[in-house]
Design a protein around this motif. Structure first.
Motif, mmCIF file in Angstrom:
data_model
loop_
_atom_site.group_PDB
_atom_site.id
_atom_site.type_symbol
_atom_site.label_atom_id
_atom_site.label_comp_id
_atom_site.label_asym_id
_atom_site.label_seq_id
_atom_site.Cartn_x
_atom_site.Cartn_y
_atom_site.Cartn_z
ATOM 1 N N SER A 11 6.319 -0.300 5.604
ATOM 2 C CA SER A 11 6.155 0.319 4.282
ATOM 3 C C SER A 11 4.689 0.637 4.041
ATOM 4 O O SER A 11 4.132 0.437 2.962
ATOM 5 C CB SER A 11 6.713 -0.587 3.180
ATOM 6 O OG SER A 11 8.128 -0.513 3.130
ATOM 7 N N LEU A 12 4.055 1.146 5.095
ATOM 8 C CA LEU A 12 2.663 1.598 5.034
ATOM 9 C C LEU A 12 2.690 3.119 4.987
ATOM 10 O O LEU A 12 2.952 3.779 5.990
ATOM 11 C CB LEU A 12 1.894 1.100 6.262
ATOM 12 C CG LEU A 12 1.868 -0.421 6.459
ATOM 13 C CD1 LEU A 12 1.250 -0.778 7.804
ATOM 14 C CD2 LEU A 12 1.101 -1.102 5.329
ATOM 15 N N PHE A 13 2.439 3.653 3.786
ATOM 16 C CA PHE A 13 2.568 5.092 3.569
ATOM 17 C C PHE A 13 1.205 5.778 3.571
ATOM 18 O O PHE A 13 0.183 5.158 3.252
ATOM 19 C CB PHE A 13 3.276 5.349 2.234
ATOM 20 C CG PHE A 13 4.717 4.920 2.218
ATOM 21 C CD1 PHE A 13 5.714 5.783 2.668
ATOM 22 C CD2 PHE A 13 5.083 3.655 1.790
ATOM 23 C CE1 PHE A 13 7.040 5.387 2.679
ATOM 24 C CE2 PHE A 13 6.406 3.252 1.795
ATOM 25 C CZ PHE A 13 7.387 4.121 2.243
ATOM 26 N N HIS A 69 4.690 7.516 8.075
ATOM 27 C CA HIS A 69 4.627 6.120 7.629
ATOM 28 C C HIS A 69 5.318 5.217 8.642
ATOM 29 O O HIS A 69 6.206 5.637 9.387
ATOM 30 C CB HIS A 69 5.227 5.954 6.230
ATOM 31 C CG HIS A 69 6.709 5.764 6.193
ATOM 32 N ND1 HIS A 69 7.606 6.824 6.114
ATOM 33 C CD2 HIS A 69 7.470 4.635 6.234
ATOM 34 C CE1 HIS A 69 8.837 6.349 6.095
ATOM 35 N NE2 HIS A 69 8.788 5.026 6.174
ATOM 36 N N ASN A 87 4.946 0.869 -5.897
ATOM 37 C CA ASN A 87 5.076 2.305 -6.156
ATOM 38 C C ASN A 87 5.220 3.103 -4.859
ATOM 39 O O ASN A 87 4.521 4.093 -4.651
ATOM 40 C CB ASN A 87 3.849 2.796 -6.933
ATOM 41 C CG ASN A 87 2.545 2.526 -6.189
ATOM 42 O OD1 ASN A 87 2.508 1.740 -5.247
ATOM 43 N ND2 ASN A 87 1.467 3.168 -6.615
ATOM 44 N N ALA A 88 6.128 2.678 -3.994
ATOM 45 C CA ALA A 88 6.351 3.419 -2.749
ATOM 46 C C ALA A 88 6.753 4.858 -3.063
ATOM 47 O O ALA A 88 7.498 5.102 -4.016
ATOM 48 C CB ALA A 88 7.433 2.748 -1.919
ATOM 49 N N PRO A 89 6.285 5.832 -2.289
ATOM 50 C CA PRO A 89 6.577 7.240 -2.576
ATOM 51 C C PRO A 89 8.023 7.647 -2.304
ATOM 52 O O PRO A 89 8.404 8.770 -2.607
ATOM 53 C CB PRO A 89 5.606 7.993 -1.657
ATOM 54 C CG PRO A 89 5.278 7.034 -0.570
ATOM 55 C CD PRO A 89 5.315 5.674 -1.184
ATOM 56 N N ILE A 133 4.257 -3.683 -2.440
ATOM 57 C CA ILE A 133 4.074 -2.325 -2.947
ATOM 58 C C ILE A 133 5.008 -2.164 -4.136
ATOM 59 O O ILE A 133 6.196 -2.487 -4.056
ATOM 60 C CB ILE A 133 4.409 -1.284 -1.868
ATOM 61 C CG1 ILE A 133 3.404 -1.378 -0.709
ATOM 62 C CG2 ILE A 133 4.413 0.127 -2.430
ATOM 63 C CD1 ILE A 133 3.765 -0.526 0.473
ATOM 64 N N ASN A 189 -2.137 7.511 2.720
ATOM 65 C CA ASN A 189 -3.044 7.518 1.566
ATOM 66 C C ASN A 189 -2.757 6.420 0.548
ATOM 67 O O ASN A 189 -3.240 6.477 -0.586
ATOM 68 C CB ASN A 189 -3.008 8.881 0.854
ATOM 69 C CG ASN A 189 -3.345 10.021 1.777
ATOM 70 O OD1 ASN A 189 -4.332 9.984 2.503
ATOM 71 N ND2 ASN A 189 -2.493 11.056 1.794
ATOM 72 N N HIS A 190 -2.008 5.403 0.941
ATOM 73 C CA HIS A 190 -1.714 4.314 0.015
ATOM 74 C C HIS A 190 -2.786 3.228 0.137
ATOM 75 O O HIS A 190 -3.222 2.909 1.249
ATOM 76 C CB HIS A 190 -0.332 3.723 0.295
ATOM 77 C CG HIS A 190 0.215 2.901 -0.822
ATOM 78 N ND1 HIS A 190 -0.238 1.630 -1.100
ATOM 79 C CD2 HIS A 190 1.162 3.175 -1.765
ATOM 80 C CE1 HIS A 190 0.414 1.150 -2.149
ATOM 81 N NE2 HIS A 190 1.260 2.078 -2.569
ATOM 82 N N PRO A 191 -3.217 2.643 -0.981
ATOM 83 C CA PRO A 191 -4.264 1.609 -0.933
ATOM 84 C C PRO A 191 -3.933 0.418 -0.034
ATOM 85 O O PRO A 191 -4.838 -0.255 0.471
ATOM 86 C CB PRO A 191 -4.385 1.167 -2.399
ATOM 87 C CG PRO A 191 -3.889 2.315 -3.195
ATOM 88 C CD PRO A 191 -2.829 2.975 -2.373
ATOM 89 N N VAL A 192 -2.658 0.150 0.179
ATOM 90 C CA VAL A 192 -2.279 -1.014 0.982
ATOM 91 C C VAL A 192 -2.770 -0.885 2.429
ATOM 92 O O VAL A 192 -2.912 -1.886 3.142
ATOM 93 C CB VAL A 192 -0.751 -1.221 0.934
ATOM 94 C CG1 VAL A 192 -0.025 -0.247 1.831
ATOM 95 C CG2 VAL A 192 -0.380 -2.651 1.294
#
Length: 264
Positions: A167-169, A164, A187-189, A185, A171-174
């Protein structure tokens, strides 16, 4: 000792260092050079930073000669991402940067643009984008030559062990966000779950990007981000950092670079 430099392609360079002290000095030299170029070109240096160990690696900027040779009055500081917590919270990227770097530099306080910590994540993202849009209108922040995105002079990012950035993780939709400059976000992992972040189109529109990774725990993410790999690696956020017209420079130590086929 000079870093080992791997030229991967026209817009990307990889600099590998024997130790963190060498990396930190090389990083400060690079930032000073980019600062001088930006100020000469358009009178300001608009920088977006992230959290993590990249702040401590920038510490040389608060020492001689950089503290005296850099024109700090022309710096404008933004955050590539931020945790939606109070500014004095231990998880705040603002607090980390202020305590360990910004408080030691003569940067104009009104040139430091933190998020509004009294708002919800969604509201904070919307307001932060509005602030950046106003500064684009006044040309404190440039605009991209090929889109309406802001064109920061420099964006500094650290790569996580999961690949990541900001805060671009994974498989995240963002990662699919194309229209907003700043998004939120909920629901950050990894904690804290609520964050705001610059989006991929904005990051990729920067004039210069610096990506930092240190330690063996980052080696696999670095390999997947830089080496030519199978198709699923293309969804790794760190690999999705690809400048539209700017330049990307990776700063690695030997442990983080240990799995690169061009280095091993």
């Amino acid at each position: 000792m000079a870093p080992q430099v791997l030229l991967i392609k026209d817009k990307m360079e990889v600099r590998i260092h024997e130790c963190l002290d060498e990396l930190s000095t090389d990083l400060a030299d690079q930032i000073e050079e980019l600062c001088e170029e930006s100020i000469k070109d358009h009178g300001v240096f608009a920088v977006a930073i992230s959290g993590g160990s990249i702040i401590s690696l920038m510490r040389k900027l608060s020492e001689a000669p950089y503290k005296k040779t850099i024109d700090w009055s022309k710096w404008y500081i933004f955050w590539a991402d931020e945790r939606v917590v109070a500014k004095n919270h231990v998880d705040s990227n603002y607090k980390l940067a202020k305590d360990n770097l910004l408080s030691k530099l003569p940067i104009v306080p009104s040139h430091v643009y933190a998020i509004n910590d009294s708002l919800t994540a969604e509201e904070a993202a919307s307001e932060y984008e509005f602030v950046i849009r106003q500064l684009v209108k006044t040309r404190v922040v440039n605009v991209s030559d090929i889109s309406d995105c802001p064109k920061f002079d420099l964006i500094l990012l650290e790569v996580g062990a999961d690949g990541h950035v900001a805060s671009l993780f994974p498989n995240h939709p963002v990662l699919e966000e194309k229209n907003e400059w700043v998004t939120f976000i909920a629901n950050a992992p990894k904690p804290p779950p609520e964050r705001i972040t610059l989006t991929l189109p904005v990051i990729n529109s920067a004039a210069n990007m610096i990506m930092v990774a240190t330690g063996g725990a980052k080696a696999e993410a670095v390999r997947m981000a830089i080496d030519d790999m199978d198709p699923e690696c293309s969804v790794l956020p760190a690999r999705m950092i690809q400048p539209s017209v700017g330049k990307l420079v990776w700063f690695l130590d030997v442990e983080a670079a240990s799995k690169l086929t061009r280095f091993s």
